[in-house]
Write a protein that holds these residues in place. Structure first.
Motif, PDB file in Angstrom:
ATOM      1  N   LYS A   7     -19.797   9.012   1.184  1.00 17.54           N
ATOM      2  CA  LYS A   7     -20.437  10.103   1.901  1.00 17.54           C
ATOM      3  C   LYS A   7     -21.414   9.476   2.895  1.00 17.54           C
ATOM      4  CE  LYS A   7     -21.249  14.832   0.492  1.00 17.54           C
ATOM      5  NZ  LYS A   7     -21.647  15.704  -0.616  1.00 17.54           N
ATOM      6  N   ILE A   8     -21.062   9.500   4.162  1.00 17.16           N
ATOM      7  CA  ILE A   8     -21.884   8.849   5.191  1.00 17.16           C
ATOM      8  C   ILE A   8     -23.228   9.557   5.325  1.00 17.16           C
ATOM      9  CG2 ILE A   8     -21.992   8.240   7.644  1.00 17.16           C
ATOM     10  CD1 ILE A   8     -18.869   8.175   7.544  1.00 17.16           C
ATOM     11  N   ASN A   9     -23.175  10.889   5.410  1.00 18.50           N
ATOM     12  CA  ASN A   9     -24.392  11.706   5.449  1.00 18.50           C
ATOM     13  C   ASN A   9     -24.019  13.125   5.030  1.00 18.50           C
ATOM     14  OD1 ASN A   9     -23.242  12.932   7.798  1.00 18.50           O
ATOM     15  ND2 ASN A   9     -24.206  11.381   9.103  1.00 18.50           N
ATOM     16  N   GLY A  10     -24.903  14.073   5.302  1.00 19.73           N
ATOM     17  CA  GLY A  10     -24.662  15.434   4.848  1.00 19.73           C
ATOM     18  C   GLY A  10     -23.534  16.163   5.542  1.00 19.73           C
ATOM     19  N   ALA A  11     -22.978  15.548   6.611  1.00 15.14           N
ATOM     20  CA  ALA A  11     -21.925  16.248   7.359  1.00 15.14           C
ATOM     21  C   ALA A  11     -20.676  15.416   7.568  1.00 15.14           C
ATOM     22  CB  ALA A  11     -22.467  16.699   8.725  1.00 15.14           C
ATOM     23  N   ASN A  12     -20.713  14.136   7.165  1.00 19.73           N
ATOM     24  CA  ASN A  12     -19.572  13.257   7.415  1.00 19.73           C
ATOM     25  C   ASN A  12     -19.289  12.378   6.195  1.00 19.73           C
ATOM     26  OD1 ASN A  12     -19.216  13.581  10.551  1.00 19.73           O
ATOM     27  ND2 ASN A  12     -21.402  13.256  10.230  1.00 19.73           N
ATOM     28  N   ALA A  13     -17.998  12.152   5.938  1.00 20.15           N
ATOM     29  CA  ALA A  13     -17.595  11.287   4.836  1.00 20.15           C
ATOM     30  C   ALA A  13     -16.338  10.527   5.245  1.00 20.15           C
ATOM     31  CB  ALA A  13     -17.331  12.103   3.576  1.00 20.15           C
ATOM     32  N   GLN A  14     -16.105   9.385   4.554  1.00 17.50           N
ATOM     33  CA  GLN A  14     -14.896   8.601   4.825  1.00 17.50           C
ATOM     34  C   GLN A  14     -14.234   8.230   3.513  1.00 17.50           C
ATOM     35  OE1 GLN A  14     -14.366   5.936   8.196  1.00 17.50           O
ATOM     36  NE2 GLN A  14     -14.206   4.231   6.753  1.00 17.50           N
ATOM     37  N   LEU A 297     -37.879  29.427  22.043  1.00 14.79           N
ATOM     38  CA  LEU A 297     -37.625  29.489  20.611  1.00 14.79           C
ATOM     39  C   LEU A 297     -36.424  28.631  20.232  1.00 14.79           C
ATOM     40  CD1 LEU A 297     -37.963  30.527  17.752  1.00 14.79           C
ATOM     41  CD2 LEU A 297     -36.840  32.664  18.419  1.00 14.79           C
ATOM     42  N   LEU A 298     -35.345  28.721  21.001  1.00 11.54           N
ATOM     43  CA  LEU A 298     -34.148  27.929  20.701  1.00 11.54           C
ATOM     44  C   LEU A 298     -34.459  26.435  20.790  1.00 11.54           C
ATOM     45  CD1 LEU A 298     -31.180  28.095  19.935  1.00 11.54           C
ATOM     46  CD2 LEU A 298     -30.608  28.099  22.372  1.00 11.54           C
ATOM     47  N   GLU A 299     -35.246  26.060  21.783  1.00 13.27           N
ATOM     48  CA  GLU A 299     -35.637  24.657  21.945  1.00 13.27           C
ATOM     49  C   GLU A 299     -36.438  24.176  20.734  1.00 13.27           C
ATOM     50  OE1 GLU A 299     -38.325  22.077  25.081  1.00 13.27           O
ATOM     51  OE2 GLU A 299     -37.319  23.883  25.820  1.00 13.27           O
ATOM     52  N   ILE A 300     -37.344  25.026  20.240  1.00 15.82           N
ATOM     53  CA  ILE A 300     -38.160  24.681  19.068  1.00 15.82           C
ATOM     54  C   ILE A 300     -37.282  24.537  17.825  1.00 15.82           C
ATOM     55  CG2 ILE A 300     -39.929  25.548  17.474  1.00 15.82           C
ATOM     56  CD1 ILE A 300     -41.281  26.857  19.919  1.00 15.82           C
ATOM     57  N   LEU A 301     -36.342  25.473  17.634  1.00 15.78           N
ATOM     58  CA  LEU A 301     -35.455  25.427  16.471  1.00 15.78           C
ATOM     59  C   LEU A 301     -34.645  24.132  16.453  1.00 15.78           C
ATOM     60  CD1 LEU A 301     -34.122  29.113  16.439  1.00 15.78           C
ATOM     61  CD2 LEU A 301     -35.850  28.123  14.923  1.00 15.78           C
ATOM     62  N   VAL A 302     -34.118  23.762  17.621  1.00 20.98           N
ATOM     63  CA  VAL A 302     -33.307  22.539  17.716  1.00 20.98           C
ATOM     64  C   VAL A 302     -34.165  21.307  17.444  1.00 20.98           C
ATOM     65  CG1 VAL A 302     -32.018  21.062  19.318  1.00 20.98           C
ATOM     66  CG2 VAL A 302     -31.572  23.516  19.265  1.00 20.98           C
ATOM     67  N   GLU A 303     -35.396  21.338  17.913  1.00 24.52           N
ATOM     68  CA  GLU A 303     -36.287  20.183  17.750  1.00 24.52           C
ATOM     69  C   GLU A 303     -36.794  20.043  16.312  1.00 24.52           C
ATOM     70  OE1 GLU A 303     -40.685  18.646  19.276  1.00 24.52           O
ATOM     71  OE2 GLU A 303     -39.728  20.343  20.295  1.00 24.52           O
ATOM     72  N   LYS A 304     -37.128  21.160  15.681  1.00 24.96           N
ATOM     73  CA  LYS A 304     -37.822  21.107  14.390  1.00 24.96           C
ATOM     74  C   LYS A 304     -36.906  21.139  13.161  1.00 24.96           C
ATOM     75  CE  LYS A 304     -41.982  21.115  16.188  1.00 24.96           C
ATOM     76  NZ  LYS A 304     -42.851  19.919  16.101  1.00 24.96           N
ATOM     77  N   ILE A 305     -35.735  21.770  13.278  1.00 21.97           N
ATOM     78  CA  ILE A 305     -34.831  21.858  12.112  1.00 21.97           C
ATOM     79  C   ILE A 305     -33.917  20.642  12.124  1.00 21.97           C
ATOM     80  CG2 ILE A 305     -33.052  23.215  10.968  1.00 21.97           C
ATOM     81  CD1 ILE A 305     -34.219  25.703  12.231  1.00 21.97           C
ATOM     82  N   ASP A 306     -34.021  19.834  11.082  1.00 22.17           N
ATOM     83  CA  ASP A 306     -33.296  18.566  11.049  1.00 22.17           C
ATOM     84  C   ASP A 306     -32.133  18.624  10.051  1.00 22.17           C
ATOM     85  OD1 ASP A 306     -32.868  15.959  11.879  1.00 22.17           O
ATOM     86  OD2 ASP A 306     -33.918  15.152  10.134  1.00 22.17           O
ATOM     87  N   PHE A 307     -30.949  18.201  10.485  1.00 21.69           N
ATOM     88  CA  PHE A 307     -29.778  18.109   9.606  1.00 21.69           C
ATOM     89  C   PHE A 307     -28.725  17.239  10.284  1.00 21.69           C
ATOM     90  CE2 PHE A 307     -29.440  21.865  12.262  1.00 21.69           C
ATOM     91  CZ  PHE A 307     -28.162  21.829  12.748  1.00 21.69           C
ATOM     92  N   ASP A 308     -27.775  16.764   9.482  1.00 27.96           N
ATOM     93  CA  ASP A 308     -26.709  15.907  10.006  1.00 27.96           C
ATOM     94  C   ASP A 308     -25.637  16.742  10.708  1.00 27.96           C
ATOM     95  OD1 ASP A 308     -27.796  13.486   8.938  1.00 27.96           O
ATOM     96  OD2 ASP A 308     -27.132  14.166   6.955  1.00 27.96           O
ATOM     97  N   LEU A 309     -25.060  16.156  11.758  1.00 23.19           N
ATOM     98  CA  LEU A 309     -24.035  16.853  12.539  1.00 23.19           C
ATOM     99  C   LEU A 309     -22.659  16.233  12.303  1.00 23.19           C
ATOM    100  CD1 LEU A 309     -25.877  17.121  15.979  1.00 23.19           C
ATOM    101  CD2 LEU A 309     -25.613  18.920  14.276  1.00 23.19           C
ATOM    102  N   PRO A 310     -21.619  17.042  12.209  1.00 19.37           N
ATOM    103  CA  PRO A 310     -20.249  16.507  12.109  1.00 19.37           C
ATOM    104  C   PRO A 310     -19.904  15.726  13.378  1.00 19.37           C
ATOM    105  CG  PRO A 310     -20.322  18.861  11.550  1.00 19.37           C
ATOM    106  CD  PRO A 310     -21.641  18.513  12.159  1.00 19.37           C
TER     107      PRO A 310
END
Length: 432
Positions: A7-14, A297-310
């Protein structure tokens, strides 16, 4: 079969595996036996085809099916090891390695999962703002504007020079190169000066003209005019002013309120002021939302909410950006990219940050829509397209079909979901 899952991270695995040729051969045998019961082969009864004949007839296809079955088994076991269920997968697994030798096949499969997004503190990220205020003067000006729009046009009594805001009642005929052109003439046409309804310069040349006067107006059709035969052409219009009209004087009182609030019992001017004030407050709030708060607001959400991307979703976004850029390039520039992989990779990487922000925003909005119960049905998308088409004078059905055929409906729907989600969060802040 040797399997190594990571499991590479929360959104990707190999998932890596070594498949022995014996396992592939066993699959070939199994598939061939199954086919022998159902295949139609000339010279044999159905269900009685020898396995050796099946192998000879289907040859390479059997090998491909056997390898595909082995890959499916690798994927299933790998996902089981990683405790990943099929429902959480996004897109199709990607085979990043497939090295085949005499005795084995070494494979690597990349999978992407829907990221887990923590929305616990999302409401604290909504920026503080003040609800716009509306003054009594603004209310009075809006009521006056509404009243004037409702007032009928009346002929002016004295024959004075026309000014901006007057409505000229005119006969006109247009000529290009001395010849009248189709659609360039009308009688008793009512034209409000300053409305911008006619070709630029036409209305300006009527200012200062009186009733019963005849004038010649010279204009040039815009280059982007709807008719190719007229676009960019110089034209001369013979114009006769038959009359001049202005809006009749209006009285702002309870009687006007009754006309403007037909559904209200005991409608009064004070009630009308209340309704107009509410409408103005909503207009100001909508403008504040659209022009300032929603993008912020959208800019703040993208900046502050952290998670792994596929990874593959980000790569798809980069692909779209590269293709769009390529469509604006010359053939020489595209050739250079094809011949220089390093330059192509450099171009791709230049879009990565924006692609990641875009993908992140999409996942955040999707998660918030589920959290807040926000939905946009296809009927609502259709109504929105119809309304905008009518506002711009287009055929609503044709506009809808155009968007549908071009595949734009999902994007429009997503945009509407985003708008609703951000509006909901901002409204909750107002009400808090």
């Amino acid at each position: 079969m040797e399997i190594k899952s990571n499991k590479i991270n929360g959104a990707n695995a190999q998932i890596e595996a070594t498949i022995s040729i014996d396992e592939v051969n066993a699959n070939i045998e199994k598939i061939a036996k199954q086919l022998s019961k159902t295949a139609n082969v000339q010279g044999f009864r159905k269900g009685k085809v020898p396995v050796a004949i099946i192998k000879k007839q289907y040859g390479e296809k059997l090998v491909e099916d056997a390898e595909a079955e082995a890959l499916r088994e690798v994927l299933a076991k790998g996902l089981e090891e990683l405790s990943i269920d099929n429902a959480s997968l996004i897109g199709e697994p990607t085979i990043s390695k497939f090295d085949k030798s005499d005795d084995k096949i070494e494979v690597a499969i990349k999978v992407a999962m829907r990221p887990q997004i923590d929305l616990a503190d999302v409401k604290s990220l909504v920026p503080d703002f003040k609800k716009p205020e509306v003054t009594d003067k603004e209310v009075e000006e809006r009521i006056k504007e509404i009243a004037e729009n409702q007032a009928p046009l009346v002929d002016i009594k004295r024959n004075r020079k026309m000014k901006e805001g007057d409505t000229a009642v005119i006969d006109f005929e247009g000529f290009i190169g001395g010849e009248a052109f189709e659609g360039g003439a009308a009688e008793n046409f009512e034209l409000k000066l300053g409305s911008g309804q006619f070709i630029p310069g036409f209305e300006d040349q009527l200012i200062g003209v009186k009733r019963d006067e005849e004038v010649t107006i010279n204009v040039t059709f815009p280059e982007n005019y709807g008719s190719d035969t007229l676009a960019g052409k110089d034209a001369e219009f013979k114009v006769k002013v038959n009359g001049v009209k202005v809006k009749d004087d209006v009285v702002i009182d309870d009687e006007l309120a009754k006309k403007l609030l037909p559904g209200e019992e005991d409608a009064t001017l004070d009630k009308l002021k209340e309704e107009v004030k509410k409408a103005l407050e909503q207009e100001k709030l909508t403008k504040l939302y659209n022009e300032e708060l929603k993008p912020k607001l959208l800019e703040i959400l993208v900046e502050k909410i952290d998670f792994d991307l596929p990874e593959f979703v980000v790569d798809q976004e980069i692909d779209m950006a590269v293709n769009k850029k390529a469509s604006q390039m010359s053939e020489d520039e595209i050739k250079e990219l094809r011949e220089n992989p390093e330059k192509l990779e450099e171009l791709r990487e230049s879009f990565r940050d924006d692609a990641m922000k875009s993908v992140k925003a999409t996942f955040i909005i999707d998660a918030l829509a589920q959290e807040l119960g926000v939905k946009v049905e296809e009927q609502e998308v259709m109504q929105t397209i119809y309304f905008e088409a009518m506002q711009t004078g287009q055929d609503p059905q044709k506009a809808y079909e155009h968007y549908k055929d071009a595949g734009y409906l999902p994007a429009i729907q997503m945009s509407m979901v985003e708008d609703k989600v951000l509006t909901t969060l901002l409204n909750e802040k107002v009400e808090a």
